[in-house]
Design a protein around this motif. Structure first.
Motif, mmCIF file in Angstrom:
data_model
loop_
_atom_site.group_PDB
_atom_site.id
_atom_site.type_symbol
_atom_site.label_atom_id
_atom_site.label_comp_id
_atom_site.label_asym_id
_atom_site.label_seq_id
_atom_site.Cartn_x
_atom_site.Cartn_y
_atom_site.Cartn_z
ATOM 1 N N ARG A 131 33.658 70.395 15.533
ATOM 2 C CA ARG A 131 33.201 69.041 15.227
ATOM 3 C C ARG A 131 32.629 68.981 13.810
ATOM 4 O O ARG A 131 32.855 68.017 13.069
ATOM 5 N N TRP A 132 31.918 70.028 13.407
ATOM 6 C CA TRP A 132 31.364 70.099 12.047
ATOM 7 C C TRP A 132 32.472 70.131 11.007
ATOM 8 O O TRP A 132 32.387 69.446 9.978
ATOM 9 N N VAL A 133 33.518 70.915 11.263
ATOM 10 C CA VAL A 133 34.647 70.972 10.333
ATOM 11 C C VAL A 133 35.266 69.588 10.168
ATOM 12 O O VAL A 133 35.526 69.130 9.045
ATOM 13 N N TYR A 134 35.502 68.932 11.278
ATOM 14 C CA TYR A 134 36.145 67.610 11.230
ATOM 15 C C TYR A 134 35.250 66.585 10.536
ATOM 16 O O TYR A 134 35.709 65.845 9.653
ATOM 17 N N ASP A 135 33.980 66.541 10.887
ATOM 18 C CA ASP A 135 33.072 65.547 10.317
ATOM 19 C C ASP A 135 32.788 65.796 8.844
ATOM 20 O O ASP A 135 32.400 64.861 8.120
ATOM 21 N N ASN A 136 32.949 67.043 8.379
ATOM 22 C CA ASN A 136 32.631 67.392 6.993
ATOM 23 C C ASN A 136 33.884 67.818 6.215
ATOM 24 O O ASN A 136 33.791 68.585 5.255
ATOM 25 N N ALA A 137 35.028 67.306 6.626
ATOM 26 C CA ALA A 137 36.291 67.713 6.005
ATOM 27 C C ALA A 137 36.308 67.470 4.502
ATOM 28 O O ALA A 137 36.754 68.326 3.727
ATOM 29 N N THR A 138 35.802 66.346 4.066
ATOM 30 C CA THR A 138 35.820 66.035 2.634
ATOM 31 C C THR A 138 34.986 67.039 1.850
ATOM 32 O O THR A 138 35.433 67.583 0.834
ATOM 33 N N GLY A 139 33.787 67.313 2.314
ATOM 34 C CA GLY A 139 32.930 68.267 1.625
ATOM 35 C C GLY A 139 33.470 69.679 1.641
ATOM 36 O O GLY A 139 33.236 70.455 0.703
ATOM 37 N N LEU A 140 34.199 70.020 2.696
ATOM 38 C CA LEU A 140 34.792 71.356 2.800
ATOM 39 C C LEU A 140 36.112 71.463 2.049
ATOM 40 O O LEU A 140 36.649 72.564 1.890
ATOM 41 N N GLY A 141 36.636 70.314 1.597
ATOM 42 C CA GLY A 141 37.896 70.324 0.860
ATOM 43 C C GLY A 141 39.102 70.580 1.723
ATOM 44 O O GLY A 141 40.060 71.233 1.292
ATOM 45 N N VAL A 142 39.084 70.063 2.958
ATOM 46 C CA VAL A 142 40.208 70.265 3.865
ATOM 47 C C VAL A 142 40.730 68.928 4.366
ATOM 48 O O VAL A 142 40.038 67.905 4.324
ATOM 49 N N ASP A 143 41.946 68.959 4.855
ATOM 50 C CA ASP A 143 42.608 67.782 5.405
ATOM 51 C C ASP A 143 42.252 67.679 6.886
ATOM 52 O O ASP A 143 42.617 68.564 7.672
ATOM 53 N N PRO A 144 41.556 66.636 7.328
ATOM 54 C CA PRO A 144 41.173 66.532 8.740
ATOM 55 C C PRO A 144 42.355 66.378 9.681
ATOM 56 O O PRO A 144 42.196 66.532 10.895
ATOM 57 N N ALA A 145 43.529 66.105 9.116
ATOM 58 C CA ALA A 145 44.732 66.006 9.940
ATOM 59 C C ALA A 145 45.450 67.346 10.066
ATOM 60 O O ALA A 145 46.480 67.436 10.734
ATOM 61 N N ARG A 146 44.908 68.379 9.401
ATOM 62 C CA ARG A 146 45.538 69.712 9.474
ATOM 63 C C ARG A 146 44.506 70.753 9.898
ATOM 64 O O ARG A 146 44.173 71.661 9.143
ATOM 65 N N ILE A 147 43.998 70.582 11.096
ATOM 66 C CA ILE A 147 43.034 71.518 11.669
ATOM 67 C C ILE A 147 43.722 72.309 12.781
ATOM 68 O O ILE A 147 44.319 71.734 13.690
ATOM 69 N N ALA A 148 43.626 73.631 12.699
ATOM 70 C CA ALA A 148 44.116 74.500 13.768
ATOM 71 C C ALA A 148 42.926 75.217 14.389
ATOM 72 O O ALA A 148 41.917 75.473 13.716
ATOM 73 N N VAL A 149 43.039 75.533 15.667
ATOM 74 C CA VAL A 149 42.026 76.321 16.368
ATOM 75 C C VAL A 149 42.718 77.545 16.946
ATOM 76 O O VAL A 149 43.777 77.422 17.592
ATOM 77 N N GLY A 150 42.153 78.711 16.698
ATOM 78 C CA GLY A 150 42.788 79.935 17.184
ATOM 79 C C GLY A 150 41.767 80.984 17.554
ATOM 80 O O GLY A 150 40.585 80.895 17.211
ATOM 81 N N GLY A 151 42.243 81.999 18.271
ATOM 82 C CA GLY A 151 41.383 83.104 18.642
ATOM 83 C C GLY A 151 42.176 84.147 19.391
ATOM 84 O O GLY A 151 43.321 83.911 19.784
#
Length: 327
Positions: free
Chosen positions: A148-168
């Motif tokens: 949720r933090w990654v998505y909400d702070n996408a601009t500050g992190l310099g990432v595209d909120p439409a290109r989020i992957a989750v892995g493990g």
């Protein structure tokens, strides 16, 4: 009697190892170890390397704190990025393995920094709380709030909120699958899920397994102990708690595309194949890669030392790259 028992155990071990290709026969396989009680867990945690794997030279690693929300504590994450990462890149939220009872984010330094360097994406590696000290839903909550933090702070992190992957991987793969389910239900967009021999179904411990198969590295005894620690009680056929195990979800419709990789002598083989089939039946694109002769976490032990394990990881990274580089 003791000699006969020992001989029987050796015979069982030899039959199990006979299924392993020569290039994958690591010395660790000859130690029949299980994490089945608190003493074994304490030893296992101490034996886990403290320094972590090697960070690639061109990758910057930063420790950050995801602010607490309401009753949830702050979550520590490690971020990895290369000097060439473009603004608006894709991002991978990575969740380490260890049965939810062991391991740490730093143990994924090598893989996370490799992904950051080779794919030119941001990698966010979650330091989630461990069971049994922090049972369900604590590890899940930590991972979800990191997403949720990654998505909400996408601009500050310099990432595209439409290109989020989750892995493990392993337990991290299981947590990734449940985080993706929760994200779907709360309208947090995830483009792709990367599930590396994921721990998906607590009911596996209720099923009988042949004693001479699928007990390498991660054993049925370890699996039972880990699930009991995570759930806060022994697994049962019925458990109505939300997102408690990915395989328990009835409706998989609408989940993002997935890559699932597992060895055919991994304890999780059957549950992973079944989940891939159910994803496909629900209309979710899912690439299933079953590696012959691969036991649990063989790629961690032998990447760069066994061609098949190097190929396994390359296949995984190609799938992730394809998902995150599409417009």
């Amino acid at each position: 009697m003791a000699a006969l028992f020992a001989a029987a155990r050796i015979a069982v071990r030899r039959r199990a190892l006979a299924e392993v290709p020569p290039e994958l026969r690591h010395p660790a396989l000859y130690l029949s170890l299980s994490i089945s009680n608190s003493v074994a867990l304490a030893i296992g945690r101490r034996l886990t390397p403290s320094s972590g794997s090697t960070i690639r030279p061109d990758v910057e690693v930063e420790q950050r704190r995801v602010p607490s929300a309401a009753t949830y504590p702050a979550v520590t994450v490690l971020t990895y990025q290369s000097s060439t990462r473009p603004k608006g890149s894709g991002v991978l939220l990575w969740i380490h393995g260890g049965g939810t009872i062991m391991g740490a984010a730093r143990h994924s330094h090598g893989l996370c920094s490799r992904i950051a360097e080779e794919l030119d994406v941001l990698v966010v590696n979650v330091e989630y709380r461990l069971a049994p000290e922090n049972p369900y839903p604590a590890p899940l909550d930590d991972c979800y709030h990191a997403l949720r933090w990654v998505y909400d702070n996408a601009t500050g992190l310099g990432v595209d909120p439409a290109r989020i992957a989750v892995g493990g991987q392993s337990a991290g793969g299981g947590l990734a699958a449940t985080v993706v389910q929760r994200a779907h239900d709360t309208a947090v967009p995830v483009r792709f899920q990367l599930l590396v021999y994921p721990m998906l179904d607590d009911r596996t411990v209720l099923r009988d397994e042949p004693r001479d198969r699928k007990a390498l590295m991660w054993t049925p005894a370890s699996n039972r102990f880990a699930w009991t620690a995570y759930l806060g009680k022994p697994p049962q056929q019925q458990d109505k708690r939300p997102y408690v195990a990915a395989a328990r979800r009835a409706d998989l419709t609408g989940l993002p595309p997935a890559w699932i990789g597992v060895g055919d002598i991994d304890l999780f083989h059957a549950e992973d194949v079944a989940y891939a089939r159910r994803l496909r039946d629900a209309g979710v694109a899912c690439e299933l890669h079953v590696e012959p002769g691969m036991y649990h976490a063989a790629d961690e032990l032998l990447d760069g030392k066994a061609p098949s394990m190097t190929a396994f990881r390359n296949t995984m990274l190609r799938a992730l790259s394809s998902a995150l580089t599409k417009p």
